[in-house]
Design a protein around this motif. Structure first.
Motif: not given
Length: 472
Positions: A302-320
């Motif tokens: 029910l908390d779709m924003q949480k999914v995107l928050d986790l993408v921004w928190e963990h996946l974005l920094p992983a891109f070099g």
């Protein structure tokens, strides 16, 4: 269907530790159940996984992520000269000409329904259906807009339905038939299916069933500006218009959900990073042009924003910016983890003596699923649900993952069993949807309760609504 090219995260400049952290975070959220993900970087699949009992070849109900496929159909129709964005909507439905007298309804353009800017300030689905149950376009146009079209955003299912109806009218085809040679076949997308209404018109705003791979391919087509394997499929101008802000929000539409406050394109949401199509309960196609990446996710939350928050928190920094040396060990560990993803099954024991018989709804009716009228337990422990007069037989001998999968008459995985001598508790995961039905049978009074963990948005009997319609 050819597979998308694959690579290791390190070779494409993605830190596998960041993907691991994302998986950790997804699995740690108590009200978020991940079902699948595919991550592409530079056109290569660098991570993909399905949490058993979900599987790569199963279509998923995409809910409003369907809208982005509808927009793509509209893009093809515009390119072929069948639709003009600045035509009045009413011009495509001359049979309603005499009925639609409100000047704002008559001023509504195709671009306005494509961008959720019809002039209404809130959802009109119930009001449109009340106006005309059999022809939703007419019902929608009979609901007077509150403001001039093009001046205000409101997320509005009949707007997308009307866009889809225009495409189906000018092409003389269902959306799936029209998209088959233009999108599905060129992209290598296999079977899809779309829920239709009583008129036979595919909904457009919801109801598309497609695989996670299909979501990823659509995102990759848009990331590449409408080009696929060197061939232009969609005009670059359409992709640019669909994925930029067409209409801004005057006020936050959904509380503090920051990624729903960034503006709306043509059936795509803008996001704090990139843009996306998304559907209820956590179905996502996230396109990240700056990172040259696409993320496809199916889930139940029910908390779709949480999914995107986790993408921004963990996946974005992983891109070099380039290949990461020495990433082999981390890549291998990630691959092992992705291959073994699984949802924890509900626990239960084998049937106690005297547990056979027929269970009826506690209180006389099952509120969450009114068509579910009885549950039968036979001497061998097999459970059968009787829903709308049809029978769904479920085995309880757990497979390797702790789930027993039944493919017909509806794809469902079941786990659980007897939690004590008086109680049978089952978790039913309907595998072509995000949804779980939690069933509890009480031996003492031979009654059962059943509740949806998340309520399906398309109602009806289990055997007809909890699977993809007949595939095309």
């Amino acid at each position: 269907m050819s597979s998308l090219p694959t690579s290791t995260p390190a070779a494409q400049g993605v830190d596998a530790a960041g993907i691991q952290a994302f998986l950790d975070a997804l699995e740690a959220e108590p009200h978020l159940e991940p079902h699948s993900l595919m991550l592409l970087r530079h056109g290569q699949v660098v991570a993909s996984g399905w949490w058993a009992p979900y599987a790569p070849d199963r279509p998923q109900l995409l809910y409003s992520l369907s809208k982005s496929f509808t927009a793509t159909a509209a893009g093809f129709a515009v390119a072929e000269g069948l639709i003009r964005l600045d035509d009045p909507v009413i011009s495509y439905f001359p049979e309603f000409e005499a009925d639609i007298t409100d000047p704002r309804s008559r001023a509504m353009l195709v671009r306005h329904v494509a961008s959720m800017a019809s002039g209404h300030v809130e959802e009109t689905l119930d009001r449109a259906r009340a106006q005309d149950r059999d022809e939703l376009v007419r019902g929608f146009l009979l609901v007077p807009p509150d403001k001039d079209p093009g001046t205000v955003f409101a997320y509005n299912q009949p707007a997308t339905y009307t866009l889809a109806a225009i495409v189906q009218r000018v092409t003389g085809q269902k959306l799936t038939d029209y998209l088959r040679p233009r999108l599905f076949e060129p992209l290598g997308i296999g079977e899809v299916a779309w829920i239709a209404d009583r008129s036979g018109r595919e909904l457009g705003f919801s109801g598309l069933h497609a695989t996670t791979d299909a979501i990823a391919r659509l995102g990759l087509l848009y990331l590449r500006g409408g080009v696929w394997e060197g061939e232009r499929l969609l005009p670059a101008s359409w992709v640019a218009e669909a994925t930029r802000v067409q209409i801004a929000h005057e006020a936050p539409p959904l509380g503090d959900w920051a990624d729903w406050q960034q503006g709306y394109g043509f059936q795509f949401w803008m996001a704090r990073h990139g843009y996306r199509g998304d559907g209820a309960y956590g179905q996502f196609c996230v396109v990240l042009p700056e990172q040259d990446a696409v993320l496809a996710i199916t889930s139940e939350t029910l908390d779709m924003q949480k999914v995107l928050d986790l993408v921004w928190e963990h996946l974005l920094p992983a891109f070099g910016v380039g290949p990461l040396p020495g990433g082999g060990e981390a890549d291998a560990a990630l691959a092992d983890r992705l291959a073994g993803l699984a949802l924890p099954p509900a626990e239960g024991k084998t049937a106690p003596a005297g547990s056979t018989g027929v269970f009826t709804p506690a209180g006389g009716t099952c509120a969450d699923q009114p068509t579910l009228t009885a549950i039968e337990v036979d001497p061998g422990g097999r459970v059968t649900l009787v829903d709308d007069g049809e029978r769904l037989e479920l085995g309880l001998g757990a497979g390797e993952s702790g789930w027993t999968v039944v493919d017909e008459p509806v794809p469902v995985a079941v786990s659980g069993g007897w939690t004590d001598a008086q109680t049978l508790a089952l978790d039913l995961a309907f595998l072509e949807t995000p949804h779980h039905l939690l069933v509890t049978c009480a031996l003492g009074d031979r009654t059962f309760t059943a509740r949806w963990r998340t309520q399906p948005l398309h109602g009806g009997p289990l055997l007809r609504r909890m699977r993809a319609p007949h595939s095309v």
